[in-house]
Design an enzyme around this catalytic site. Structure first.
Site, PDB file in Angstrom:
ATOM      1  N   GLU A 519       0.825  -1.205   0.000  1.00 53.56           N
ATOM      2  CA  GLU A 519       0.000   0.000   0.000  1.00 53.56           C
ATOM      3  C   GLU A 519       0.866   1.265   0.000  1.00 53.56           C
ATOM      4  O   GLU A 519       0.501   2.262  -0.592  1.00 53.56           O
ATOM      5  CB  GLU A 519      -0.947  -0.038   1.216  1.00 53.56           C
ATOM      6  CG  GLU A 519      -1.875   1.146   1.373  1.00 53.56           C
ATOM      7  CD  GLU A 519      -2.925   1.260   0.264  1.00 53.56           C
ATOM      8  OE1 GLU A 519      -3.015   0.368  -0.611  1.00 53.56           O
ATOM      9  OE2 GLU A 519      -3.661   2.268   0.266  1.00 53.56           O
ATOM     10  N   THR A 630     -11.365   8.505 -13.013  1.00 54.30           N
ATOM     11  CA  THR A 630     -10.376   7.933 -12.091  1.00 54.30           C
ATOM     12  C   THR A 630     -10.715   6.501 -11.688  1.00 54.30           C
ATOM     13  O   THR A 630      -9.917   5.826 -11.052  1.00 54.30           O
ATOM     14  CB  THR A 630     -10.209   8.840 -10.843  1.00 54.30           C
ATOM     15  OG1 THR A 630      -9.013   8.451 -10.180  1.00 54.30           O
ATOM     16  CG2 THR A 630     -11.396   8.726  -9.911  1.00 54.30           C
TER      17      THR A 630
HETATM   18  C1  DMJ Z   1     -10.248   3.748  -7.157  1.00 56.16           C
HETATM   19  O1  DMJ Z   1     -11.516   3.764  -6.606  1.00 56.16           O
HETATM   20  C2  DMJ Z   1      -9.953   5.018  -7.863  1.00 56.16           C
HETATM   21  O2  DMJ Z   1      -8.891   4.821  -8.700  1.00 56.16           O
HETATM   22  C3  DMJ Z   1      -9.661   6.156  -6.951  1.00 56.16           C
HETATM   23  O3  DMJ Z   1      -9.266   7.315  -7.608  1.00 56.16           O
HETATM   24  C4  DMJ Z   1      -8.583   5.801  -5.968  1.00 56.16           C
HETATM   25  N1  DMJ Z   1      -8.517   4.474  -5.602  1.00 56.16           N
HETATM   26  C5  DMJ Z   1      -9.266   3.409  -6.091  1.00 56.16           C
HETATM   27  C6  DMJ Z   1      -8.454   2.205  -6.502  1.00 56.16           C
HETATM   28  O4  DMJ Z   1      -7.282   2.035  -5.862  1.00 56.16           O
END
Ligand code: DMJ
Length: 650
Positions: A519, A630
């Site tokens: 992580e 994202t």
């Molecule tokens: C996802 O839900 C998206 O990428 C978000 O921006 C951050 N983290 C998680 C995956 O790791």
């Protein structure tokens, strides 16, 4: 005749007039009344009464003994038969129009009564015939009929729902370029891509078997997993997976997912949700599903949900709350966030979806809300040109001066760049904000370890923490994606930044026993790209490293990125795949797997999608036509002159 009209007649027999003489006894007494000229004896009166009552009985009795008297009465008095269009006469002669009154009513009624009997008899015979036929059918045929009937009922219900959906402007759907691509030419690549599709099938089938309709799957205990990020909105995995199913051409699965959305995806719930998570997964997932498939239900659901999120912006500055009750419209912030602040990566990761919501609904309010966020940010002083992670939505002032390109900050930067790209490079404000921010990040956060690994540190009130999160690894892809527009001839430099970050993140995977990244990893205390704290050693199926490989592959075609992606596939298969799906790992430095028992929805929407794209040709979701939100949901570039723009709306 009404009874009330009869009574005075009887009453008058004892009084003066009609049947009797003057009242009272006469001189001749003897119990008898004097017989006047018009008077009757008692016996005569009795006989008269008998005759009269026999007459009355006969009249009423006749009515009750008539067949189906109620119908006859209604036919006589209300002419109901005349209101039914009579069957056409033989020979097709035109018939006189039905009359609403007149002497022929009774006859018509009688004819109607006979007709009704005929119809009853025919219905009765048909029912008998059908019952006989059903008895002769095989059980399988009966089951099929029941299924068809059910299907029809469902279709009708769907039709009713559609008709009742809030009005959206009509829109001619044109599928953007690259929603489907060619098969990879190279047989090894094709084989690897097929393997990734098989992984998707394993993840999906198990979710379907054990957690259908719930948010996520617990693959070890084989049951549903709920996360409080979505309140009691259900189906996160279904909505998050829709576009991956579509691009992998898993048609049956896409169809069942779509049907679930139609029938079950419900936002009319009393739920406190994370505005950011619901936006990136649900709104983003629905928008992509719409742009890929053209199915109206996804557009309607996306706009409906977008409307539910609007009350989050009811703050003094318009910077939205992190949490919102979508029933009451009451918002608040995470209790742990610096002095009641909103989070940069949360309120800064709404832009792409909200611009598309305005585009698809014709309602400018969504775009206005996110443009206002920029206005607030641009009024504020930024320490060293950096954006702190916390901003108070009431005062409009920064909270703690913590800066991160990983958790709490990451996708804010991503969305500045992608807003510019998605606008067909017309959003100059987004462009400037992005390249200015990258400049400040390079100056203040990017460092190289003594072993030559480039990393992006975190900044706390002017001091650097030499730690990089798994989340931060997305930045390699972002730098590469933004390279083309980089000012001062810095295109090559930005590609180089992307390549360096990809290498470091690959090292963070390669330096574990499981070949899966932790992580967070550190560059201090004599280590490089290694997690040193127990609570940073987990891997929860995150996509960011693979995401960066995919971008780097597209921009450089350097085969090492596919090689690194394949290493990740092997590690996932070896350590995360279990009978019931895919699970995260508690410690990637340990040889023995300790599973966390969660199949995150982003494993289907992001990790597997980016892997699939890494082994696809570049014509699938090409970057000139699509940007990924994202959560890896592809949204089309709003080209000034193509089918996804306003001119195209009917
Ligand atoms: C996802 O839900 C998206 O990428 C978000 O921006 C951050 N983290 C998680 C995956 O790791």
């Amino acid at each position: 005749m009404p009874a009330a009209s009869l009574l005075p007649l009887f009453g008058s027999a004892a009084g003066p007039g009609a049947l009797g003489g003057p009242a009272g006894g006469g001189a001749g007494g003897g119990g008898r009344k004097a017989a006047g000229p018009g008077a009757f004896r008692l016996t005569e009166k009795f006989v008269l009464l008998l005759v009269f009552s026999a007459f009355i009985t006969l009249c009423f009795g006749a009515i009750f003994f008539l067949p189906d008297s109620s119908k006859l009465l209604s036919g006589v008095f209300f002419h109901s038969a005349a209101l039914q269009p009579p069957p056409p006469p033989p020979g097709g002669q035109p018939r006189a129009p039905p009359q609403l009154g007149g002497g022929s009513g009774a006859a018509a009624a009688a004819a109607g009564g006979a007709g009704s009997l005929e119809r009853i008899r025919a219905d009765h015979e048909r029912a008998l015939r059908e019952a006989k036929e059903t008895l002769q059918k095989l059980p399988e045929e009966i089951r099929r009929d029941i299924r068809q009937d059910k299907e029809k009922l469902l279709q009708d219900a769907r039709g009713r729902k559609e008709a009742g959906a809030p009005g959206l402007p009509q829109r001619l759907f044109r599928q953007p370029v690259g929603a489907v691509g060619q098969e990879p030419a190279d047989p090894t690549v094709r084989q690897r891509r097929d393997k990734i599709k098989e992984m998707m099938k394993h993840a999906w089938d198990n979710y379907k078997r054990y957690a259908w309709g719930l948010n996520e799957l617990k693959p070890i205990s084989k049951q549903g997993h709920s996360s409080n990020l979505f309140g009691n909105i259900q189906g996160a995995t279904i909505v998050d997976a829709l576009d991956t199913l579509y691009i992998m051409e898993m048609k049956e699965e896409f169809k069942e997912a779509k049907e679930w959305v139609e029938e079950n995806l419900d936002f009319n719930v009393n739920a406190e949700i994370s505005v950011f998570e619901v936006n990136i997964r649900f709104v983003g997932g629905l928008l992509s599903a719409y742009y890929l498939s053209g199915e109206e239900v996804f557009r309607k659901k996306a706009v409906e949900l977008g409307e539910k999120l609007l009350p989050a912006f009811n703050t003094p500055t318009g910077i939205p709350w992190a949490l919102l009750n979508i029933k009451s419209g009451i918002g608040r912030n995470w209790p742990w966030a610096s002095g009641g602040s909103s989070i940069l990566a949360e309120f800064g990761t709404l832009h792409l979806e909200f611009v598309h919501l305005s585009h698809l609904s014709g309602n400018p309010v969504f775009a206005e809300k996110v443009m206002n966020i920029r206005k607030v940010l641009n009024r504020l002083d930024k320490p060293e040109g950096l954006y702190p992670n916390y901003l108070n939505p009431s005062s409009g002032q920064w909270g703690q001066h913590h800066v991160s390109i990983g958790g709490l900050g990451d996708s804010f930067y991503e969305y500045l760049l992608k807003a510019w790209l998605m606008s067909d490079k017309t959003d100059e404000e987004g462009k400037k904000m992005y390249y200015d921010a990258v400049q400040a990040i390079e100056t203040h956060l990017i460092r190289k370890s003594s072993g030559g690994l480039m990393y992006i540190a975190e900044w706390k009130g002017g001091l650097l923490e030499h730690k990089m999160g798994h989340l931060t690894c997305f930045a390699g892809g972002m730098f590469a994606l933004g390279a083309d527009g980089a000012p001062n001839d810095k295109t090559g430099h930005h590609i180089e930044l992307g390549a360096e970050i990809a290498r470091t993140c690959h090292e963070s995977y390669d330096r574990t026993s499981m070949k899966l990244g932790p992580e967070a990893f550190r560059f201090d205390g004599g280590v490089e790209a290694i997690a040193t704290r127990q609570n940073e050693k987990y891997y929860i199926l995150r996509p960011e490293v693979i995401e960066t490989y995919m971008y780097m592959w597209r921009f450089t075609h350097d085969p090492k990125y596919r090689q690194w992606g394949w290493e990740a596939v092997e590690a996932l298969e070896k350590h995360c795949r279990v009978d019931g799906g895919y699970s995260g790992i508690r410690d990637v430095y340990n040889n023995l797997e300790s599973h966390d028992d969660v199949q995150q929805s982003f494993f289907l929407s992001e990790t597997l999608k980016y892997l699939y794209l890494l082994f696809s040709e570049d014509d699938l979701l090409p970057f000139e036509h699509w940007v990924f939100n994202t959560e890896a949901h592809p949204l089309p570039v709003l080209h000034k002159d193509d089918g996804n723009n306003e001119e195209n709306q009917k």
